[in-house]
Design a protein around this motif. Structure first.
Motif, PDB file in Angstrom:
ATOM      1  N   TRP A 121       0.530  -1.050  -0.151  1.00 52.58           N
ATOM      2  CA  TRP A 121       0.227  -0.334   0.001  1.00 52.58           C
ATOM      3  C   TRP A 121       0.877   0.685  -0.253  1.00 52.58           C
ATOM      4  O   TRP A 121       1.552   1.440   0.989  1.00 52.58           O
ATOM      5  CB  TRP A 121      -0.986   0.048   1.573  1.00 52.58           C
ATOM      6  CG  TRP A 121      -1.870   1.315   1.064  1.00 52.58           C
ATOM      7  CD1 TRP A 121      -1.489   2.281   1.700  1.00 52.58           C
ATOM      8  CD2 TRP A 121      -3.043   1.357   0.519  1.00 52.58           C
ATOM      9  NE1 TRP A 121      -2.559   3.652   1.831  1.00 52.58           N
ATOM     10  CE2 TRP A 121      -3.674   2.587   1.092  1.00 52.58           C
ATOM     11  CE3 TRP A 121      -3.847   0.668  -0.080  1.00 52.58           C
ATOM     12  CZ2 TRP A 121      -4.940   3.678   0.306  1.00 52.58           C
ATOM     13  CZ3 TRP A 121      -4.683   0.535  -1.093  1.00 52.58           C
ATOM     14  CH2 TRP A 121      -5.348   2.129  -0.359  1.00 52.58           C
ATOM     15  N   GLY A 122       0.511   2.342  -1.067  1.00 50.37           N
ATOM     16  CA  GLY A 122       1.206   3.080  -0.744  1.00 50.37           C
ATOM     17  C   GLY A 122       2.459   3.443  -2.082  1.00 50.37           C
ATOM     18  O   GLY A 122       3.063   4.500  -2.280  1.00 50.37           O
ATOM     19  N   GLN A 123       3.203   2.035  -2.355  1.00 47.31           N
ATOM     20  CA  GLN A 123       3.709   2.422  -3.290  1.00 47.31           C
ATOM     21  C   GLN A 123       3.483   1.771  -4.603  1.00 47.31           C
ATOM     22  O   GLN A 123       2.391   1.967  -5.177  1.00 47.31           O
ATOM     23  CB  GLN A 123       4.820   0.645  -3.058  1.00 47.31           C
ATOM     24  CG  GLN A 123       5.640   0.588  -2.145  1.00 47.31           C
ATOM     25  CD  GLN A 123       6.275  -0.704  -1.787  1.00 47.31           C
ATOM     26  OE1 GLN A 123       5.802  -2.011  -2.692  1.00 47.31           O
ATOM     27  NE2 GLN A 123       6.854  -0.742  -0.404  1.00 47.31           N
ATOM     28  N   PHE A 124       4.549   3.082  -5.402  1.00 47.89           N
ATOM     29  CA  PHE A 124       4.124   2.885  -7.102  1.00 47.89           C
ATOM     30  C   PHE A 124       5.080   3.612  -8.076  1.00 47.89           C
ATOM     31  O   PHE A 124       5.162   5.367  -7.753  1.00 47.89           O
ATOM     32  CB  PHE A 124       2.667   3.911  -7.234  1.00 47.89           C
ATOM     33  CG  PHE A 124       1.818   3.512  -8.483  1.00 47.89           C
ATOM     34  CD1 PHE A 124       1.229   2.952  -8.748  1.00 47.89           C
ATOM     35  CD2 PHE A 124       2.772   4.092  -9.881  1.00 47.89           C
ATOM     36  CE1 PHE A 124       0.605   2.183 -10.046  1.00 47.89           C
ATOM     37  CE2 PHE A 124       2.242   4.178 -10.907  1.00 47.89           C
ATOM     38  CZ  PHE A 124       0.980   3.361 -11.471  1.00 47.89           C
ATOM     39  N   ASN A 125       5.999   2.525  -8.263  1.00 50.55           N
ATOM     40  CA  ASN A 125       7.334   3.611  -8.812  1.00 50.55           C
ATOM     41  C   ASN A 125       6.928   4.223 -10.489  1.00 50.55           C
ATOM     42  O   ASN A 125       6.478   3.615 -10.972  1.00 50.55           O
ATOM     43  CB  ASN A 125       8.438   2.425  -8.981  1.00 50.55           C
ATOM     44  CG  ASN A 125       9.330   2.553  -9.212  1.00 50.55           C
ATOM     45  OD1 ASN A 125       9.858   3.537  -9.736  1.00 50.55           O
ATOM     46  ND2 ASN A 125      10.499   2.446  -8.254  1.00 50.55           N
ATOM     47  N   ILE A 126       6.682   5.797  -9.797  1.00 46.05           N
ATOM     48  CA  ILE A 126       5.926   6.200 -10.901  1.00 46.05           C
ATOM     49  C   ILE A 126       8.079   5.976 -12.586  1.00 46.05           C
ATOM     50  O   ILE A 126       6.987   5.953 -13.172  1.00 46.05           O
ATOM     51  CB  ILE A 126       6.004   7.635 -10.923  1.00 46.05           C
ATOM     52  CG1 ILE A 126       5.424   7.588  -9.982  1.00 46.05           C
ATOM     53  CG2 ILE A 126       5.272   8.376 -12.196  1.00 46.05           C
ATOM     54  CD1 ILE A 126       4.949   9.087 -10.009  1.00 46.05           C
ATOM     55  N   GLU A 127       8.633   5.928 -11.542  1.00 46.41           N
ATOM     56  CA  GLU A 127      10.496   6.067 -13.487  1.00 46.41           C
ATOM     57  C   GLU A 127       9.822   4.295 -13.104  1.00 46.41           C
ATOM     58  O   GLU A 127       9.395   4.442 -15.247  1.00 46.41           O
ATOM     59  CB  GLU A 127      11.385   5.404 -13.159  1.00 46.41           C
ATOM     60  CG  GLU A 127      11.232   6.890 -11.999  1.00 46.41           C
ATOM     61  CD  GLU A 127      10.884   7.774 -10.955  1.00 46.41           C
ATOM     62  OE1 GLU A 127      10.513   6.937 -10.096  1.00 46.41           O
ATOM     63  OE2 GLU A 127      10.813   8.890 -10.101  1.00 46.41           O
ATOM     64  N   LYS A 128       9.438   3.706 -13.575  1.00 46.05           N
ATOM     65  CA  LYS A 128       9.480   2.455 -13.680  1.00 46.05           C
ATOM     66  C   LYS A 128       7.643   1.814 -14.401  1.00 46.05           C
ATOM     67  O   LYS A 128       7.883   1.928 -15.881  1.00 46.05           O
ATOM     68  CB  LYS A 128       8.978   1.342 -12.576  1.00 46.05           C
ATOM     69  CG  LYS A 128      10.124   0.199 -11.977  1.00 46.05           C
ATOM     70  CD  LYS A 128      10.570  -1.034 -10.685  1.00 46.05           C
ATOM     71  CE  LYS A 128      11.029  -1.329 -10.780  1.00 46.05           C
ATOM     72  NZ  LYS A 128      10.947  -2.251  -9.765  1.00 46.05           N
ATOM     73  N   TYR A 129       6.948   2.695 -13.585  1.00 50.98           N
ATOM     74  CA  TYR A 129       5.606   2.760 -15.215  1.00 50.98           C
ATOM     75  C   TYR A 129       6.031   3.468 -15.811  1.00 50.98           C
ATOM     76  O   TYR A 129       5.157   3.119 -17.270  1.00 50.98           O
ATOM     77  CB  TYR A 129       4.472   3.700 -14.333  1.00 50.98           C
ATOM     78  CG  TYR A 129       3.450   4.078 -14.943  1.00 50.98           C
ATOM     79  CD1 TYR A 129       2.576   3.186 -14.967  1.00 50.98           C
ATOM     80  CD2 TYR A 129       2.481   4.728 -15.060  1.00 50.98           C
ATOM     81  CE1 TYR A 129       1.475   3.573 -16.280  1.00 50.98           C
ATOM     82  CE2 TYR A 129       1.515   4.901 -15.089  1.00 50.98           C
ATOM     83  CZ  TYR A 129       0.646   4.176 -16.084  1.00 50.98           C
ATOM     84  OH  TYR A 129      -0.639   4.516 -16.324  1.00 50.98           O
ATOM     85  N   ALA A 130       6.493   4.485 -16.059  1.00 51.32           N
ATOM     86  CA  ALA A 130       6.554   5.614 -17.150  1.00 51.32           C
ATOM     87  C   ALA A 130       7.567   4.831 -18.329  1.00 51.32           C
ATOM     88  O   ALA A 130       7.698   4.904 -19.021  1.00 51.32           O
ATOM     89  CB  ALA A 130       7.208   6.741 -16.882  1.00 51.32           C
ATOM     90  N   ALA A 131       8.488   4.150 -17.704  1.00 51.89           N
ATOM     91  CA  ALA A 131      10.037   3.648 -18.441  1.00 51.89           C
ATOM     92  C   ALA A 131       8.914   2.331 -18.705  1.00 51.89           C
ATOM     93  O   ALA A 131       9.139   1.812 -20.535  1.00 51.89           O
ATOM     94  CB  ALA A 131      10.992   2.991 -17.338  1.00 51.89           C
ATOM     95  N   LEU A 132       7.662   1.608 -18.930  1.00 47.70           N
ATOM     96  CA  LEU A 132       7.080   0.601 -19.399  1.00 47.70           C
ATOM     97  C   LEU A 132       6.462   1.511 -21.142  1.00 47.70           C
ATOM     98  O   LEU A 132       6.021   0.524 -21.250  1.00 47.70           O
ATOM     99  CB  LEU A 132       5.636   0.098 -18.265  1.00 47.70           C
ATOM    100  CG  LEU A 132       6.652  -1.070 -17.657  1.00 47.70           C
ATOM    101  CD1 LEU A 132       5.149  -1.278 -16.412  1.00 47.70           C
ATOM    102  CD2 LEU A 132       7.612  -2.162 -18.396  1.00 47.70           C
TER     103      LEU A 132
END
Length: 349
Positions: A121-132
């Motif tokens: 809960w509360g974790q969401f790596n925006i960098e990893k998300y954008a890299a996809l």
């Protein structure tokens, strides 16, 4: 999950969504009729070629120029779509246990083949998300405000700014068949063959299981079912409203233990908090216990008051996932297990 994000709730309360543990129902907000009723299959476009659209349960239409190839979704959604042959490349939410094995919410998903953007809960790596370079972001919604489950409110704007449209499937105050149908429609829009023999058989199994549960409840109307979830200091007793599974089971005739409305008020209608000393407040013949990793499992409960409960002594305790994986394949066993428990239950309360 039942999981409220209100600041006065404990982390345990937050992690307890789905009825047994507190949820976004505590977020006071109003939805519109369009979002409540969801869309229809007519509002989706099968992902074969050309533009893709899908009207979600917020009444919002997600659009892409070509069918989404890179899907990022809440782990439970990814598990459901996997059952329909649609794969997510990125996931967020409870995915991997400390020993590296898959969380119960991952279903049959091979978690070694997905990028985990956030595991808690509360974790969401925006960098990893954008890299996809995601084409679409998909999650469930546990409130009427359209809050995307496990997408952190504090970083939501940055996440959506990446550019992928979002899709929300409501699992708030509706009966299980509704979100099941919506997930099927979503899978179809993404290219799933929803008329396949496998999916047809799974849906038939679900319908048969529903008939079996209805018959079991009718044959033993006196069997009382309590729905609980365990934490270190609190035993949560769920009401049967708001949760998609419990509302449906109740409609099929299951006799649930119902905390008073006043006792449910602090959680927005989801559950009542009991101390372990008062865990015997309600009589029950069958107990359904939260099987998510955020809850203490029955075998690990050491409280003497728990062990003295008649249903526990009789071995009439079964598992429940307050966040069902929304495929017919995964939901049919939920009905079958409850039907079997009621059919074989002895009156002990």
């Amino acid at each position: 999950m039942s999981n409220a994000r209100a600041t006065h709730l404990s982390r345990r309360g937050i992690l307890a969504a789905g009825g047994a543990l507190g949820l976004g129902a505590v977020l006071a907000a109003c939805g519109d009729d369009d979002a409540k009723s969801g869309g229809s299959d007519k509002e989706t476009t099968a992902a074969k070629s050309g533009p893709w659209t899908f009207k979600d349960d917020r009444g919002q239409t997600a659009k892409t120029d070509t069918p989404p190839a890179t899907i990022v979704s809440f782990i439970g959604v990814a598990a459901a779509l996997h059952d329909y042959g649609i794969e997510s490349k990125g996931v967020f939410g409870p995915t991997r246990l400390k020993d590296g094995k898959a969380d119960v919410q991952a279903g049959d998903l091979d978690i070694s083949k997905v990028t985990v953007i956030g595991n808690e809960w509360g974790q969401f790596n925006i960098e990893k998300y954008a890299a996809l370079a995601p084409d679409v972001l998909i999650s469930t919604m546990f409130d009427s405000a359209g809050t995307l489950w496990y997408v952190p409110e504090e970083s939501k704007k940055k996440i959506l700014a990446v550019g992928a449209p979002s899709v929300g499937i409501s699992v708030y105050d509706v009966q299980l068949p509704t979100p099941l149908q919506r997930m099927l429609e979503l899978a179809k829009s993404l290219g799933a063959d929803t008329t396949s023999a496998t999916i047809t058989a799974a849906k038939k199994r679900f319908e048969d299981a529903a008939a079996r549960l209805r018959a079991a409840a009718k044959a033993k109307p006196g069997i009382k079912v309590l729905v609980g979830s365990a934490s270190q200091d609190i035993f949560y007793v769920s009401g049967s409203n708001l949760s998609i599974d419990l509302e449906y089971f109740k409609a099929l005739g299951v006799n649930f233990v119902e905390p008073a409305a006043s006792a449910l008020k602090a959680s927005g209608g989801w559950y009542e908090n009991l101390s372990w000393e008062n865990v015997d407040k309600y009589g029950a013949d069958v107990i359904m216990m939260d099987n998510r990793t955020s809850a203490i499992q029955p075998a690990d409960i050491t409280e003497g008051t728990w062990k003295k409960l008649p249903a526990v002594k009789a071995g009439q305790v079964i598992a429940r996932n307050p966040e069902p994986i929304l495929s017919y394949d995964k939901c049919a066993p939920l009905l079958e297990d409850l039907a079997k428990a009621i059919e074989s239950a002895k009156k002990v309360s």
